[in-house]
Design a protein around this motif. Structure first.
Motif, PDB file in Angstrom:
ATOM      1  N   MET A  31       0.821  -1.228   0.000  1.00  0.00           N
ATOM      2  CA  MET A  31       0.000   0.000   0.000  1.00  0.00           C
ATOM      3  C   MET A  31       0.844   1.264   0.000  1.00  0.00           C
ATOM      4  O   MET A  31       0.345   2.350  -0.267  1.00  0.00           O
ATOM      5  CB  MET A  31      -0.894   0.025   1.259  1.00  0.00           C
ATOM      6  N   ALA A  32       2.162   1.130   0.300  1.00  0.00           N
ATOM      7  CA  ALA A  32       3.016   2.308   0.509  1.00  0.00           C
ATOM      8  C   ALA A  32       3.280   3.069  -0.791  1.00  0.00           C
ATOM      9  O   ALA A  32       3.423   2.461  -1.849  1.00  0.00           O
ATOM     10  CB  ALA A  32       4.348   1.875   1.131  1.00  0.00           C
ATOM     11  N   THR A  33       3.325   4.413  -0.695  1.00  0.00           N
ATOM     12  CA  THR A  33       3.625   5.273  -1.855  1.00  0.00           C
ATOM     13  C   THR A  33       4.816   6.189  -1.575  1.00  0.00           C
ATOM     14  O   THR A  33       5.531   6.569  -2.490  1.00  0.00           O
ATOM     15  CB  THR A  33       2.397   6.146  -2.194  1.00  0.00           C
ATOM     16  N   LYS A  99      12.850 -10.449  -1.440  1.00  0.00           N
ATOM     17  CA  LYS A  99      13.732 -10.046  -2.550  1.00  0.00           C
ATOM     18  C   LYS A  99      12.950  -9.281  -3.622  1.00  0.00           C
ATOM     19  O   LYS A  99      13.421  -8.264  -4.163  1.00  0.00           O
ATOM     20  CB  LYS A  99      14.395 -11.286  -3.167  1.00  0.00           C
ATOM     21  N   GLN A 100      11.723  -9.735  -3.933  1.00  0.00           N
ATOM     22  CA  GLN A 100      10.906  -9.052  -4.949  1.00  0.00           C
ATOM     23  C   GLN A 100      10.582  -7.625  -4.502  1.00  0.00           C
ATOM     24  O   GLN A 100      10.705  -6.674  -5.274  1.00  0.00           O
ATOM     25  CB  GLN A 100       9.606  -9.826  -5.184  1.00  0.00           C
ATOM     26  N   PHE A 101      10.184  -7.472  -3.229  1.00  0.00           N
ATOM     27  CA  PHE A 101       9.887  -6.130  -2.718  1.00  0.00           C
ATOM     28  C   PHE A 101      11.148  -5.264  -2.736  1.00  0.00           C
ATOM     29  O   PHE A 101      11.105  -4.094  -3.106  1.00  0.00           O
ATOM     30  CB  PHE A 101       9.335  -6.214  -1.287  1.00  0.00           C
ATOM     31  N   ALA A 102      12.300  -5.853  -2.364  1.00  0.00           N
ATOM     32  CA  ALA A 102      13.556  -5.082  -2.326  1.00  0.00           C
ATOM     33  C   ALA A 102      13.920  -4.573  -3.723  1.00  0.00           C
ATOM     34  O   ALA A 102      14.473  -3.475  -3.862  1.00  0.00           O
ATOM     35  CB  ALA A 102      14.670  -5.962  -1.771  1.00  0.00           C
ATOM     36  N   ALA A 103      13.547  -5.348  -4.741  1.00  0.00           N
ATOM     37  CA  ALA A 103      13.851  -4.954  -6.131  1.00  0.00           C
ATOM     38  C   ALA A 103      12.722  -4.119  -6.735  1.00  0.00           C
ATOM     39  O   ALA A 103      12.754  -3.801  -7.934  1.00  0.00           O
ATOM     40  CB  ALA A 103      14.076  -6.220  -6.969  1.00  0.00           C
ATOM     41  N   GLY A 104      11.697  -3.818  -5.940  1.00  0.00           N
ATOM     42  CA  GLY A 104      10.574  -3.018  -6.426  1.00  0.00           C
ATOM     43  C   GLY A 104       9.735  -3.773  -7.446  1.00  0.00           C
ATOM     44  O   GLY A 104       9.083  -3.171  -8.304  1.00  0.00           O
ATOM     45  N   GLN A 105       9.737  -5.106  -7.354  1.00  0.00           N
ATOM     46  CA  GLN A 105       9.055  -5.932  -8.368  1.00  0.00           C
ATOM     47  C   GLN A 105       7.798  -6.611  -7.836  1.00  0.00           C
ATOM     48  O   GLN A 105       7.308  -7.581  -8.429  1.00  0.00           O
ATOM     49  CB  GLN A 105      10.017  -6.987  -8.908  1.00  0.00           C
ATOM     50  N   ASN A 106       7.251  -6.116  -6.693  1.00  0.00           N
ATOM     51  CA  ASN A 106       6.009  -6.733  -6.209  1.00  0.00           C
ATOM     52  C   ASN A 106       4.858  -6.412  -7.150  1.00  0.00           C
ATOM     53  O   ASN A 106       4.713  -5.285  -7.598  1.00  0.00           O
ATOM     54  CB  ASN A 106       5.650  -6.212  -4.809  1.00  0.00           C
ATOM     55  N   THR A 107       4.033  -7.437  -7.451  1.00  0.00           N
ATOM     56  CA  THR A 107       2.905  -7.235  -8.366  1.00  0.00           C
ATOM     57  C   THR A 107       1.555  -7.474  -7.681  1.00  0.00           C
ATOM     58  O   THR A 107       0.517  -7.287  -8.293  1.00  0.00           O
ATOM     59  CB  THR A 107       3.021  -8.237  -9.549  1.00  0.00           C
ATOM     60  N   ARG A 108       1.600  -7.904  -6.403  1.00  0.00           N
ATOM     61  CA  ARG A 108       0.351  -8.261  -5.742  1.00  0.00           C
ATOM     62  C   ARG A 108      -0.173  -7.148  -4.844  1.00  0.00           C
ATOM     63  O   ARG A 108       0.574  -6.326  -4.357  1.00  0.00           O
ATOM     64  CB  ARG A 108       0.557  -9.530  -4.919  1.00  0.00           C
ATOM     65  N   SER A 109      -1.486  -7.212  -4.594  1.00  0.00           N
ATOM     66  CA  SER A 109      -2.135  -6.152  -3.804  1.00  0.00           C
ATOM     67  C   SER A 109      -2.061  -6.467  -2.310  1.00  0.00           C
ATOM     68  O   SER A 109      -1.774  -7.599  -1.905  1.00  0.00           O
ATOM     69  CB  SER A 109      -3.619  -6.080  -4.189  1.00  0.00           C
ATOM     70  N   HIS A 110      -2.421  -5.437  -1.501  1.00  0.00           N
ATOM     71  CA  HIS A 110      -2.427  -5.635  -0.042  1.00  0.00           C
ATOM     72  C   HIS A 110      -3.490  -6.658   0.352  1.00  0.00           C
ATOM     73  O   HIS A 110      -3.332  -7.374   1.349  1.00  0.00           O
ATOM     74  CB  HIS A 110      -2.663  -4.292   0.666  1.00  0.00           C
ATOM     75  N   VAL A 111      -4.549  -6.758  -0.446  1.00  0.00           N
ATOM     76  CA  VAL A 111      -5.604  -7.740  -0.146  1.00  0.00           C
ATOM     77  C   VAL A 111      -5.031  -9.156  -0.228  1.00  0.00           C
ATOM     78  O   VAL A 111      -5.294  -9.996   0.637  1.00  0.00           O
ATOM     79  CB  VAL A 111      -6.795  -7.582  -1.117  1.00  0.00           C
ATOM     80  N   PHE A 112      -4.197  -9.437  -1.247  1.00  0.00           N
ATOM     81  CA  PHE A 112      -3.550 -10.752  -1.360  1.00  0.00           C
ATOM     82  C   PHE A 112      -2.744 -11.055  -0.102  1.00  0.00           C
ATOM     83  O   PHE A 112      -2.837 -12.138   0.473  1.00  0.00           O
ATOM     84  CB  PHE A 112      -2.617 -10.799  -2.568  1.00  0.00           C
ATOM     85  N   TYR A 113      -1.968 -10.065   0.364  1.00  0.00           N
ATOM     86  CA  TYR A 113      -1.090 -10.313   1.521  1.00  0.00           C
ATOM     87  C   TYR A 113      -1.887 -10.451   2.817  1.00  0.00           C
ATOM     88  O   TYR A 113      -1.450 -11.125   3.752  1.00  0.00           O
ATOM     89  CB  TYR A 113      -0.021  -9.221   1.614  1.00  0.00           C
TER      90      TYR A 113
END
Ligand code: HEM
Length: 136
Positions: A31-33, A99-113
């Motif tokens: 959710m972070a911007t 690792k995906q978040f660290a590389a800025g490559q997350n594709t899923r929403s906060h609802v998924f998590y």
């Protein structure tokens, strides 16, 4: 044996503290911007994952010591071990997500998590019932 079981439970509880908190960080990260918040979450996720991984191995190690050192057996233990495999898979998938978040490559929403965060809860409930009640 009771001292081994005590350390088993201590490391299991500590492992779950990480398994409950890390996906919560993923919810906030998805959710972070703000760049400063994103940088802080990346730091927290990496530190938490590196901290909780050796604790997971200690929880498993003491469990193996109980199992192989004191001759425990039964259907409950086999079912428990199958769920523990799911938990280990979940733990390492969290490492991939870090690792995906660290590389800025997350594709899923906060609802998924938010749903992803519930999986360890279900495993914990099932494992604790299996190991204390030993239904089969
Ligand atoms: C390699 C993985 C594991 C093995 C081989 C293992 C094995 C065992 C064994 C043999 C006992 C003793 C049971 C008894 O005294 O009746 C035990 C106790 C316990 N285990 Fe594990 N365990 C493992 C992982 C886990 C995990 C991941 C959890 C939590 C989700 C867990 C939760 C517990 C609890 C709460 C007890 C105490 C039960 C009691 O005192 O009645 N274990 N474990």
């Amino acid at each position: 044996m009771l001292l081994v079981k005590a350390f088993h439970i201590i490391f299991v509880v500590s492992w779950f503290a990480g398994l409950f908190y890390l996906p919560r960080l993923f919810v906030n990260h998805a959710m972070a911007t703000e760049p400063a918040e994103i940088a802080r979450l990346k730091l927290m996720e990496g530190k938490l994952y590196r901290f909780v991984t050796p604790i997971a191995w200690l929880a498993l190690g003491f469990g193996m010591w109980l199992w192989l050192g004191y001759g425990f057996s039964g259907g409950w233990l086999h079912a428990k071990l199958a769920l523990v495999l799911v938990l280990v898979g979940y733990h390492y998938y969290c490492g991939i997500l870090v690792k995906q978040f660290a590389a800025g490559q997350n594709t899923r929403s906060h609802v998924f998590y938010r749903w992803f965060n519930e999986i360890p809860v279900l495993v914990l409930v099932a494992v604790v019932i299996l190991v204390t009640v030993k239904p089969f």
